[in-house]
Design a protein around this motif. Structure first.
Motif, PDB file in Angstrom:
ATOM      1  N   THR A 157       0.824  -1.209   0.000  1.00  0.00           N
ATOM      2  CA  THR A 157       0.000   0.000   0.000  1.00  0.00           C
ATOM      3  C   THR A 157       0.860   1.261   0.000  1.00  0.00           C
ATOM      4  O   THR A 157       0.582   2.200  -0.748  1.00  0.00           O
ATOM      5  CB  THR A 157      -0.947   0.006   1.223  1.00  0.00           C
ATOM      6  N   ALA A 158       1.905   1.270   0.792  1.00  0.00           N
ATOM      7  CA  ALA A 158       2.779   2.448   0.861  1.00  0.00           C
ATOM      8  C   ALA A 158       3.477   2.691  -0.474  1.00  0.00           C
ATOM      9  O   ALA A 158       3.583   3.836  -0.929  1.00  0.00           O
ATOM     10  CB  ALA A 158       3.802   2.277   1.973  1.00  0.00           C
ATOM     11  N   ILE A 159       3.925   1.628  -1.119  1.00  0.00           N
ATOM     12  CA  ILE A 159       4.602   1.765  -2.415  1.00  0.00           C
ATOM     13  C   ILE A 159       3.634   2.274  -3.473  1.00  0.00           C
ATOM     14  O   ILE A 159       3.955   3.174  -4.247  1.00  0.00           O
ATOM     15  CB  ILE A 159       5.267   0.435  -2.831  1.00  0.00           C
ATOM     16  N   VAL A 160       2.434   1.700  -3.518  1.00  0.00           N
ATOM     17  CA  VAL A 160       1.431   2.144  -4.492  1.00  0.00           C
ATOM     18  C   VAL A 160       1.093   3.615  -4.277  1.00  0.00           C
ATOM     19  O   VAL A 160       1.067   4.401  -5.234  1.00  0.00           O
ATOM     20  CB  VAL A 160       0.146   1.274  -4.414  1.00  0.00           C
ATOM     21  N   GLN A 161       0.860   3.997  -3.042  1.00  0.00           N
ATOM     22  CA  GLN A 161       0.511   5.390  -2.756  1.00  0.00           C
ATOM     23  C   GLN A 161       1.634   6.344  -3.144  1.00  0.00           C
ATOM     24  O   GLN A 161       1.394   7.386  -3.758  1.00  0.00           O
ATOM     25  CB  GLN A 161       0.148   5.551  -1.275  1.00  0.00           C
ATOM     26  N   LYS A 162       2.863   6.011  -2.794  1.00  0.00           N
ATOM     27  CA  LYS A 162       3.994   6.879  -3.114  1.00  0.00           C
ATOM     28  C   LYS A 162       4.178   6.969  -4.630  1.00  0.00           C
ATOM     29  O   LYS A 162       4.413   8.058  -5.169  1.00  0.00           O
ATOM     30  CB  LYS A 162       5.266   6.350  -2.448  1.00  0.00           C
ATOM     31  N   ALA A 163       4.041   5.850  -5.325  1.00  0.00           N
ATOM     32  CA  ALA A 163       4.187   5.853  -6.786  1.00  0.00           C
ATOM     33  C   ALA A 163       3.100   6.698  -7.442  1.00  0.00           C
ATOM     34  O   ALA A 163       3.366   7.422  -8.410  1.00  0.00           O
ATOM     35  CB  ALA A 163       4.156   4.420  -7.321  1.00  0.00           C
ATOM     36  N   MET A 164       1.886   6.626  -6.917  1.00  0.00           N
ATOM     37  CA  MET A 164       0.793   7.447  -7.463  1.00  0.00           C
ATOM     38  C   MET A 164       1.063   8.932  -7.267  1.00  0.00           C
ATOM     39  O   MET A 164       0.823   9.737  -8.162  1.00  0.00           O
ATOM     40  CB  MET A 164      -0.544   7.059  -6.820  1.00  0.00           C
ATOM     41  N   ILE A 165       1.577   9.290  -6.103  1.00  0.00           N
ATOM     42  CA  ILE A 165       1.906  10.693  -5.843  1.00  0.00           C
ATOM     43  C   ILE A 165       2.996  11.167  -6.795  1.00  0.00           C
ATOM     44  O   ILE A 165       2.891  12.246  -7.391  1.00  0.00           O
ATOM     45  CB  ILE A 165       2.346  10.882  -4.375  1.00  0.00           C
ATOM     46  N   ILE A 166       4.036  10.371  -6.955  1.00  0.00           N
ATOM     47  CA  ILE A 166       5.140  10.741  -7.841  1.00  0.00           C
ATOM     48  C   ILE A 166       4.650  10.899  -9.270  1.00  0.00           C
ATOM     49  O   ILE A 166       4.988  11.865  -9.949  1.00  0.00           O
ATOM     50  CB  ILE A 166       6.292   9.710  -7.732  1.00  0.00           C
ATOM     51  N   GLU A 167       3.839   9.960  -9.731  1.00  0.00           N
ATOM     52  CA  GLU A 167       3.309  10.053 -11.090  1.00  0.00           C
ATOM     53  C   GLU A 167       2.448  11.308 -11.252  1.00  0.00           C
ATOM     54  O   GLU A 167       2.590  12.045 -12.231  1.00  0.00           O
ATOM     55  CB  GLU A 167       2.498   8.808 -11.439  1.00  0.00           C
ATOM     56  N   GLU A 168       1.577  11.550 -10.300  1.00  0.00           N
ATOM     57  CA  GLU A 168       0.685  12.708 -10.372  1.00  0.00           C
ATOM     58  C   GLU A 168       1.482  14.013 -10.348  1.00  0.00           C
ATOM     59  O   GLU A 168       1.214  14.927 -11.125  1.00  0.00           O
ATOM     60  CB  GLU A 168      -0.325  12.676  -9.220  1.00  0.00           C
ATOM     61  N   GLU A 169       2.449  14.088  -9.474  1.00  0.00           N
ATOM     62  CA  GLU A 169       3.265  15.306  -9.365  1.00  0.00           C
ATOM     63  C   GLU A 169       4.097  15.541 -10.623  1.00  0.00           C
ATOM     64  O   GLU A 169       4.357  16.682 -10.995  1.00  0.00           O
ATOM     65  CB  GLU A 169       4.179  15.239  -8.131  1.00  0.00           C
ATOM     66  N   SER A 170       4.494  14.487 -11.284  1.00  0.00           N
ATOM     67  CA  SER A 170       5.296  14.648 -12.503  1.00  0.00           C
ATOM     68  C   SER A 170       4.460  15.188 -13.654  1.00  0.00           C
ATOM     69  O   SER A 170       4.995  15.748 -14.607  1.00  0.00           O
ATOM     70  CB  SER A 170       5.927  13.316 -12.913  1.00  0.00           C
ATOM     71  N   GLU A 171       3.146  15.016 -13.575  1.00  0.00           N
ATOM     72  CA  GLU A 171       2.254  15.488 -14.639  1.00  0.00           C
ATOM     73  C   GLU A 171       1.826  16.941 -14.446  1.00  0.00           C
ATOM     74  O   GLU A 171       1.347  17.574 -15.375  1.00  0.00           O
ATOM     75  CB  GLU A 171       1.020  14.586 -14.721  1.00  0.00           C
ATOM     76  N   ILE A 172       2.012  17.488 -13.262  1.00  0.00           N
ATOM     77  CA  ILE A 172       1.592  18.866 -12.987  1.00  0.00           C
ATOM     78  C   ILE A 172       2.283  19.887 -13.886  1.00  0.00           C
ATOM     79  O   ILE A 172       1.608  20.735 -14.467  1.00  0.00           O
ATOM     80  CB  ILE A 172       1.768  19.199 -11.484  1.00  0.00           C
ATOM     81  N   PRO A 173       3.616  19.846 -14.069  1.00  0.00           N
ATOM     82  CA  PRO A 173       4.244  20.823 -14.969  1.00  0.00           C
ATOM     83  C   PRO A 173       3.694  20.781 -16.394  1.00  0.00           C
ATOM     84  O   PRO A 173       3.547  21.817 -17.038  1.00  0.00           O
ATOM     85  CB  PRO A 173       5.716  20.436 -14.942  1.00  0.00           C
ATOM     86  N   GLN A 174       3.362  19.590 -16.887  1.00  0.00           N
ATOM     87  CA  GLN A 174       2.802  19.473 -18.236  1.00  0.00           C
ATOM     88  C   GLN A 174       1.421  20.116 -18.303  1.00  0.00           C
ATOM     89  O   GLN A 174       1.065  20.735 -19.293  1.00  0.00           O
ATOM     90  CB  GLN A 174       2.718  18.002 -18.644  1.00  0.00           C
ATOM     91  N   LYS A 175       0.623  19.984 -17.260  1.00  0.00           N
ATOM     92  CA  LYS A 175      -0.717  20.555 -17.224  1.00  0.00           C
ATOM     93  C   LYS A 175      -0.659  22.080 -17.134  1.00  0.00           C
ATOM     94  O   LYS A 175      -1.542  22.756 -17.637  1.00  0.00           O
ATOM     95  CB  LYS A 175      -1.512  19.987 -16.041  1.00  0.00           C
ATOM     96  N   GLU A 176       0.370  22.589 -16.473  1.00  0.00           N
ATOM     97  CA  GLU A 176       0.492  24.029 -16.297  1.00  0.00           C
ATOM     98  C   GLU A 176       0.934  24.745 -17.566  1.00  0.00           C
ATOM     99  O   GLU A 176       0.747  25.931 -17.705  1.00  0.00           O
ATOM    100  CB  GLU A 176       1.465  24.342 -15.153  1.00  0.00           C
ATOM    101  N   ARG A 177       1.549  24.015 -18.484  1.00  0.00           N
ATOM    102  CA  ARG A 177       2.012  24.621 -19.726  1.00  0.00           C
ATOM    103  C   ARG A 177       0.896  24.975 -20.620  1.00  0.00           C
ATOM    104  O   ARG A 177       0.009  24.782 -21.041  1.00  0.00           O
ATOM    105  CB  ARG A 177       2.967  23.688 -20.461  1.00  0.00           C
TER     106      ARG A 177
END
Length: 143
Positions: free
Chosen positions: A123-143
């Motif tokens: 559960t901890a790995i899945v949650q952390k991976a989801m956060i990392i993936e989501e955060e990596s997409e934020i700069p693309q959305k802001e462009r």
């Protein structure tokens, strides 16, 4: 209300819901067994033998071992992982095995970021991976 069924009732209950070809198969198979009451374990054995043969199990095993995050979203990868893991319980029969196997299939750049946290639960790995993936997409959305 939760009703507990006896072992002899489980077979009758489960077989009641069989439809079409599965129902025809069960009626003929039950006649071959030659007993009025078929034990639940015997029913499961017969059912899986018919509807989940070894070659299908082997295919699922291979799919699980080859499963990679790839182009799937984290949610899709986690769902596929969970779906295939049920066919190969010996690969994920402890929390640590499940966590490590999931981690191995992540995209390398996400795996690297998750690994530094030294997490040991799935559960901890899945949650952390989801956060990392989501955060990596934020700069693309802001462009």
């Amino acid at each position: 209300m939760l009703v507990k069924l006896g072992e002899d009732q489980k077979t009758d209950f489960a077989s009641y819901f069989l439809k079409g070809d599965a129902n025809y198969w069960w009626k003929s198979r039950k006649a071959l067994e030659g007993e009025d009451i078929i034990a639940w374990d015997r029913f499961k054995e017969l059912f899986l033998e018919k509807h989940f043969p070894c070659y299908v199990k082997n295919q699922m095993h291979i799919k699980f071992l080859e499963l990679k995050h790839g182009s799937m979203s984290m949610t899709e990868y986690e769902a596929k992982f969970t779906e295939l893991a049920r066919f190969i319980p010996e690969q994920v029969n402890t929390e640590e095995k499940r966590a490590q196997r999931f981690l191995q299939g992540l995209r390398p750049w996400i795996r690297g970021q998750v690994a530094v946290f030294e997490l040991t639960t799935y559960t901890a790995i899945v949650q952390k991976a989801m956060i990392i993936e989501e955060e990596s997409e934020i700069p693309q959305k802001e462009r």
